[in-house]
Design a protein around this motif. Structure first.
Motif, mmCIF file in Angstrom:
data_model
loop_
_atom_site.group_PDB
_atom_site.id
_atom_site.type_symbol
_atom_site.label_atom_id
_atom_site.label_comp_id
_atom_site.label_asym_id
_atom_site.label_seq_id
_atom_site.Cartn_x
_atom_site.Cartn_y
_atom_site.Cartn_z
ATOM 1 N N UNK A 117 0.839 -1.206 0.000
ATOM 2 C CA UNK A 117 0.000 0.000 0.000
ATOM 3 C C UNK A 117 0.873 1.254 0.000
ATOM 4 N N UNK A 118 1.921 1.263 0.827
ATOM 5 C CA UNK A 118 2.822 2.425 0.867
ATOM 6 C C UNK A 118 3.441 2.671 -0.506
ATOM 7 N N UNK A 119 3.926 1.599 -1.130
ATOM 8 C CA UNK A 119 4.520 1.745 -2.453
ATOM 9 C C UNK A 119 3.519 2.210 -3.491
ATOM 10 N N UNK A 120 2.298 1.700 -3.403
ATOM 11 C CA UNK A 120 1.285 2.027 -4.402
ATOM 12 C C UNK A 120 0.881 3.496 -4.336
ATOM 13 N N UNK A 121 0.631 4.002 -3.137
ATOM 14 C CA UNK A 121 0.188 5.396 -3.040
ATOM 15 C C UNK A 121 1.351 6.348 -3.315
ATOM 16 N N UNK A 122 2.572 5.960 -2.954
ATOM 17 C CA UNK A 122 3.731 6.810 -3.250
ATOM 18 C C UNK A 122 3.936 6.910 -4.755
ATOM 19 N N UNK A 123 3.859 5.762 -5.446
ATOM 20 C CA UNK A 123 4.020 5.762 -6.894
ATOM 21 C C UNK A 123 2.881 6.496 -7.586
ATOM 22 N N UNK A 124 1.666 6.398 -7.035
ATOM 23 C CA UNK A 124 0.524 7.128 -7.612
ATOM 24 C C UNK A 124 0.743 8.634 -7.535
ATOM 25 N N UNK A 125 1.256 9.087 -6.400
ATOM 26 C CA UNK A 125 1.538 10.516 -6.246
ATOM 27 C C UNK A 125 2.605 10.960 -7.240
ATOM 28 N N UNK A 126 3.663 10.161 -7.389
ATOM 29 C CA UNK A 126 4.719 10.500 -8.347
ATOM 30 C C UNK A 126 4.189 10.520 -9.775
ATOM 31 N N UNK A 127 3.302 9.577 -10.107
ATOM 32 C CA UNK A 127 2.721 9.546 -11.451
ATOM 33 C C UNK A 127 1.916 10.814 -11.718
ATOM 34 N N UNK A 128 1.140 11.250 -10.732
ATOM 35 C CA UNK A 128 0.359 12.469 -10.903
ATOM 36 C C UNK A 128 1.207 13.715 -11.018
ATOM 37 N N UNK A 129 2.388 13.687 -10.414
ATOM 38 C CA UNK A 129 3.298 14.843 -10.450
ATOM 39 C C UNK A 129 4.252 14.800 -11.642
ATOM 40 N N UNK A 130 4.140 13.773 -12.466
ATOM 41 C CA UNK A 130 5.105 13.570 -13.544
ATOM 42 C C UNK A 130 5.137 14.746 -14.515
ATOM 43 N N UNK A 131 6.363 15.173 -14.806
ATOM 44 C CA UNK A 131 6.567 16.249 -15.771
ATOM 45 C C UNK A 131 7.200 15.730 -17.056
ATOM 46 N N UNK A 132 7.480 14.432 -17.105
ATOM 47 C CA UNK A 132 8.086 13.829 -18.287
ATOM 48 C C UNK A 132 7.586 12.407 -18.437
ATOM 49 N N UNK A 133 7.747 11.880 -19.638
ATOM 50 C CA UNK A 133 7.296 10.508 -19.885
ATOM 51 C C UNK A 133 8.118 9.501 -19.088
ATOM 52 N N UNK A 134 9.416 9.745 -18.950
ATOM 53 C CA UNK A 134 10.269 8.839 -18.201
ATOM 54 C C UNK A 134 9.856 8.733 -16.742
ATOM 55 N N UNK A 135 9.530 9.878 -16.135
ATOM 56 C CA UNK A 135 9.101 9.882 -14.742
ATOM 57 C C UNK A 135 7.776 9.129 -14.590
ATOM 58 N N UNK A 136 6.879 9.317 -15.531
ATOM 59 C CA UNK A 136 5.588 8.652 -15.467
ATOM 60 C C UNK A 136 5.737 7.139 -15.611
ATOM 61 N N UNK A 137 6.539 6.697 -16.570
ATOM 62 C CA UNK A 137 6.703 5.262 -16.785
ATOM 63 C C UNK A 137 7.381 4.590 -15.591
#
Length: 477
Positions: free
Chosen positions: A95-115
């Motif tokens: 759960x910790x990993x999932x919500x942390x990665x979800x936040x990073x995905x929403x904050x992504x400023x580049x395709x590499x960060x999102x992937x």
């Protein structure tokens, strides 16, 4: 000399106790809802996301693939880690990993960060999903209560699949593409804050050494297999990438079987498949996943590309299907108690197949009430009964020290089935559409003809699943 000795006996035989286990079930189901939802909610946001991050169509496909590959590939390892280190601990880590990665995905400023964020999401889901199902089996050891709990579980899984399109359209249109990722954060935090108070730390665990060679080879096999199926959709069955990944999947799978037969403490004891209901349940889950994923993909595209619905309307039209699924999932425990799991499952799969055949008859100018509502309700009824009974069969008779493994097998079967069904049935639909276009049919008619074949193919898969279900062992009430 080979051996298939089971893992050492659990250190703590007592299952986790909770005086509020039904509330705990609700929170676990909420976490599972996130995992299922995330597989579909992103689809609607892809065009807007691609424009803002300047991603090509090929790159957008990797937004889905980057999640699916680690999720499908690491599920068995995730389930075994949960058995080894504690189901609650591994669940919370996921759960910790999932919500942390979800936040990073929403904050992504580049395709590499999102992937990269999507890959972490998938890996975290591979820890979360099998551990959650294992916790459910411990909270509800009695068959009657477990069947009711699995009814809730199946209903939530169905809602997540159907709600993804609706929520994706609403959130993207109102709050932007980032919101399809941010929505996971508050729900995940709620799960994270409540589970420690609802489920005790004292869990069943296995002792001994973790089978890392087995973990590496099965992960390689599953990642290669899911990658090959994704490559079929993007590049074709004869493309070099598809062939290389298929060969890698076979090589890894053979190596895995050899390793598991020779190690004293295997990651997946091959003896677990001597449990007939577990084996039958996983085969049916694979086939059901193949039909379900292809259905939701095709239904969404059919309504938008052929009938001209917007994303929001498309989502709303799937509410009757989701509603029927939820109602039947709630009634399924009573049906199982009266008819038995085998009869309930076979009947549900036959109804699902009938609904898909009915849907295949819809014309290119179909109206929702006249031609789509009826088959949608029938499909929802069939899915609701099938979700609950297949999950019950897949964990039937599993000991506490292997419940995480059972959860990993169920989720792996569904992921592989979904990827396989989408690759095969979408290729059949595309070939039929192309043939109709060459024959002079208008585009809407050609697309409808292709989707009709896809729905019929999915119906055939459901009927095969019903035949397989007939080989399940006698009922346990």
């Amino acid at each position: 000399m080979t051996t298939t000795a089971p893992l050492s006996s659990p250190v703590s035989p007592a299952p986790p106790r909770s005086s509020r286990r039904w509330l705990a079930l609700g929170v676990l189901a909420l976490a599972q809802f996130l995992v299922v939802l995330d597989a579909s909610i992103v689809n609607i946001a892809l065009p807007v996301l691609g424009d803002q991050l300047r991603m090509s169509t090929a790159a957008l496909a990797w937004v889905i693939t980057a999640y699916v590959l680690p999720f499908g590939g690491l599920l068995l390892l995730g389930g075994r880690l949960a058995d080894r280190y504690g189901h609650r601990r591994v669940f919370l880590l996921g759960v910790v990993g999932f919500i942390s990665a979800s936040a990073l995905a929403g904050l992504s400023a580049s395709s590499g960060m999102l992937l990269g964020a999507r890959a972490v999401q998938g890996a975290s889901a591979a820890l979360l999903a099998p551990a959650a199902l294992a916790l459910l089996t411990h909270l509800f050891p009695e068959s009657g209560d477990r069947t009711k709990a699995l009814g809730v579980w199946g209903g939530v899984a169905g809602i997540g699949s159907a709600a993804g399109v609706l929520l994706g359209g609403v959130l993207t249109a109102t709050l932007g593409w980032q919101s399809v990722f941010f929505v996971n954060v508050p729900i995940g935090l709620l799960v994270l804050a409540t589970i420690p108070f609802l489920i005790s730390r004292d869990e069943t665990r296995t002792s001994g050494r973790l089978d890392m060679p087995g973990a590496a080879t099965i992960t390689g096999a599953l990642v290669s297999a899911v990658g090959a199926l994704s490559a079929v959709q993007q590049a074709g069955a004869s493309a070099p990438l598809t062939l290389v990944l298929t060969a890698a999947a076979v090589a890894f799978a053979v190596s895995f079987v050899v390793i598991e037969r020779r190690t004293a403490e295997p990651l997946v004891p091959l003896t677990v498949f001597a449990n007939r209901n577990l084996s039958i349940g996983n085969i049916v889950v694979l086939l059901l996943g193949a039909a379900m994923v292809a259905l939701f993909f095709a239904l969404s595209v059919f309504m938008q590309a052929v009938l001209g619905y917007d994303a929001l309307t498309t989502g709303l039209t799937q509410l009757p299907l989701a509603g029927a699924l939820v109602v039947v999932a709630g009634l399924a425990p009573a049906l199982i108690g009266r008819l038995g799991a085998k009869a309930t499952l076979i009947g549900s799969l036959v109804l699902l197949a009938a609904g898909l055949v009915w849907l295949a008859a819809a014309p290119s100018d179909a109206t929702f009430v006249a031609q789509l509502l009826g088959p949608s309700l029938l499909i929802g009824i069939g899915m609701g009964g099938a979700f609950v009974t297949t999950t019950q069969l897949s964990v039937d008779g599993v000991e506490g020290g292997e419940s995480g493994l059972a959860g990993g097998l169920v989720n792996t079967s569904q992921q592989i089935g979904g990827a396989l069904g989408l690759a095969v049935l979408s290729s059949i639909a595309a070939a039929r559409t192309e043939a109709l276009v060459h024959a002079g049919a208008a585009t809407p008619v050609a697309l409808t003809g292709g989707f009709s074949w896809l729905f019929l193919g999915a119906a055939g898969i459901a009927l095969v699943a019903a035949v397989v279900a007939g080989f399940a062992a006698g009922e346990r009430h």
